[in-house]
Structure formats: structure tokens, C-alpha cells
Design a protein around this motif. Structure first.
Motif, PDB file in Angstrom:
ATOM      1  N   MET A   1       0.912  -0.966   0.087  1.00  0.00           N
ATOM      2  CA  MET A   1      -0.049   0.004   0.101  1.00  0.00           C
ATOM      3  C   MET A   1       0.985   1.347  -0.045  1.00  0.00           C
ATOM      4  O   MET A   1       2.009   1.320   0.764  1.00  0.00           O
ATOM      5  N   ARG A   2       0.685   2.097  -0.637  1.00  0.00           N
ATOM      6  CA  ARG A   2       1.244   3.332  -0.834  1.00  0.00           C
ATOM      7  C   ARG A   2       0.421   4.724  -0.623  1.00  0.00           C
ATOM      8  O   ARG A   2      -0.888   4.544  -1.125  1.00  0.00           O
ATOM      9  N   VAL A   3       0.907   5.917  -0.353  1.00  0.00           N
ATOM     10  CA  VAL A   3       0.401   7.214  -0.119  1.00  0.00           C
ATOM     11  C   VAL A   3       1.180   7.987  -0.820  1.00  0.00           C
ATOM     12  O   VAL A   3       2.357   8.000  -0.697  1.00  0.00           O
ATOM     13  N   MET A   4       0.209   8.622  -1.602  1.00  0.00           N
ATOM     14  CA  MET A   4       1.008   9.608  -2.913  1.00  0.00           C
ATOM     15  C   MET A   4       0.319  10.807  -2.837  1.00  0.00           C
ATOM     16  O   MET A   4      -0.750  10.819  -2.527  1.00  0.00           O
ATOM     17  N   LYS A   5       1.012  11.846  -3.199  1.00  0.00           N
ATOM     18  CA  LYS A   5       0.294  13.101  -3.597  1.00  0.00           C
ATOM     19  C   LYS A   5       0.584  13.508  -4.975  1.00  0.00           C
ATOM     20  O   LYS A   5       1.751  13.291  -5.503  1.00  0.00           O
ATOM     21  N   ALA A   6      -0.239  14.317  -5.535  1.00  0.00           N
ATOM     22  CA  ALA A   6      -0.114  14.792  -6.883  1.00  0.00           C
ATOM     23  C   ALA A   6      -0.904  16.074  -7.120  1.00  0.00           C
ATOM     24  O   ALA A   6      -1.832  16.316  -6.280  1.00  0.00           O
ATOM     25  N   THR A   7      -0.739  16.797  -8.070  1.00  0.00           N
ATOM     26  CA  THR A   7      -1.535  18.106  -8.652  1.00  0.00           C
ATOM     27  C   THR A   7      -2.187  17.700  -9.790  1.00  0.00           C
ATOM     28  O   THR A   7      -1.682  17.148 -10.842  1.00  0.00           O
ATOM     29  N   LEU A   8      -3.472  17.801  -9.820  1.00  0.00           N
ATOM     30  CA  LEU A   8      -4.229  17.609 -10.956  1.00  0.00           C
ATOM     31  C   LEU A   8      -3.943  18.543 -12.225  1.00  0.00           C
ATOM     32  O   LEU A   8      -4.035  19.829 -11.647  1.00  0.00           O
ATOM     33  N   SER A   9      -3.739  18.348 -13.242  1.00  0.00           N
ATOM     34  CA  SER A   9      -3.349  19.323 -14.540  1.00  0.00           C
ATOM     35  C   SER A   9      -4.588  19.977 -14.820  1.00  0.00           C
ATOM     36  O   SER A   9      -5.556  19.713 -14.469  1.00  0.00           O
ATOM     37  N   VAL A  10      -3.898  21.239 -15.319  1.00  0.00           N
ATOM     38  CA  VAL A  10      -5.067  21.847 -15.788  1.00  0.00           C
ATOM     39  C   VAL A  10      -5.808  21.287 -17.073  1.00  0.00           C
ATOM     40  O   VAL A  10      -5.188  20.487 -17.818  1.00  0.00           O
ATOM     41  N   GLY A  11      -7.326  21.525 -17.007  1.00  0.00           N
ATOM     42  CA  GLY A  11      -7.964  20.566 -17.922  1.00  0.00           C
ATOM     43  C   GLY A  11      -8.342  19.166 -17.538  1.00  0.00           C
ATOM     44  O   GLY A  11      -8.802  18.383 -18.030  1.00  0.00           O
ATOM     45  N   ASP A  12      -7.794  18.829 -16.198  1.00  0.00           N
ATOM     46  CA  ASP A  12      -7.961  17.489 -15.578  1.00  0.00           C
ATOM     47  C   ASP A  12      -7.703  16.225 -16.382  1.00  0.00           C
ATOM     48  O   ASP A  12      -8.189  15.228 -16.434  1.00  0.00           O
ATOM     49  N   SER A  13      -6.607  16.425 -17.061  1.00  0.00           N
ATOM     50  CA  SER A  13      -6.265  15.525 -17.830  1.00  0.00           C
ATOM     51  C   SER A  13      -5.064  14.447 -17.559  1.00  0.00           C
ATOM     52  O   SER A  13      -4.641  13.468 -18.124  1.00  0.00           O
TER      53      SER A  13
END
Length: 103
Positions: free
Chosen positions: A1-13
Motif C-alpha cells: 500500500m502506498r500513499v502519494m500526493k499529486a497535482t491535477l493538471s489544468v484541464g483534468d487530463s
């Protein structure tokens, strides 16, 4: 199991700036009971519950060593882990000086 973080790109792509915060160890080859939940504490830390990886019973119906990981301090399985949002261990963690059980 992993916990990650990220940013959703412009346009939700897609996701950008993907960063691994936590990988629960040890890794086990079973898919049994490996659910987890994530909650934010009032202090901004993250609480991560890691499934205990309940393994198969022995042919005689007895529990196996894999089923006892929640009682094993060297395993993060079957635990409630607390991390900062950057993946680091909170300074006030009572086990901070022991990297095996720190989270």
C-alpha cells in the motif's frame, strides 16, 4: 500500500508532481485484507490505516505467521500510521527514535 500526493493538471487530463509519501512495509504477496483509510488530523498530520494482510489459515485451520503481523512491531501492516503531509515522521511521534516502528 502506498500513499502519494499529486497535482491535477489544468484541464483534468492527468496528474503532475507525483510524490511518494509512504510505502507500507513489509510487502506481502497476498491480496488479503489490504484495505486502508486516510484521514487528516486536527494538527494537519495524516493518519493512515494499513490492513493486517490476514493470510490464509494453515491446512489444519490454525493461524499462520502472516496473520500475526498486527502484533509485530517490525511490520507496518495492521497499524495506524501517522505522517506529515510531506511524508516525514512527526517530531512528537513516541517512536521517532526507532526507525523500524517510527510511523
Amino acid at each position: 500500500m502506498r500513499v502519494m500526493k499529486a497535482t491535477l493538471s489544468v484541464g483534468d487530463s492527468g496528474l503532475q508532481n507525483v510524490q511518494m509519501l509512504l510505502t507500507v512495509t513489509p510487502s506481502v504477496g497476498s491480496t488479503s485484507q489490504y484495505g486502508g483509510r486516510l484521514a487528516e488530523g486536527l494538527d494537519g498530520t495524516l493518519f493512515v490505516t494499513a490492513g493486517d494482510r490476514d493470510g490464509p489459515h494453515s491446512p489444519t485451520g490454525c493461524e499462520t505467521a502472516q496473520m500475526r503481523t498486527a502484533q509485530d512491531w517490525t511490520s507496518q501492516n495492521g497499524k495506524i500510521l501517522r505522517i506529515n503531509k510531506d511524508g516525514s515522521i512527526p517530531a512528537d511521534n513516541p517512536f521517532a527514535s526507532n526507525p523500524v516502528v517510527a510511523q
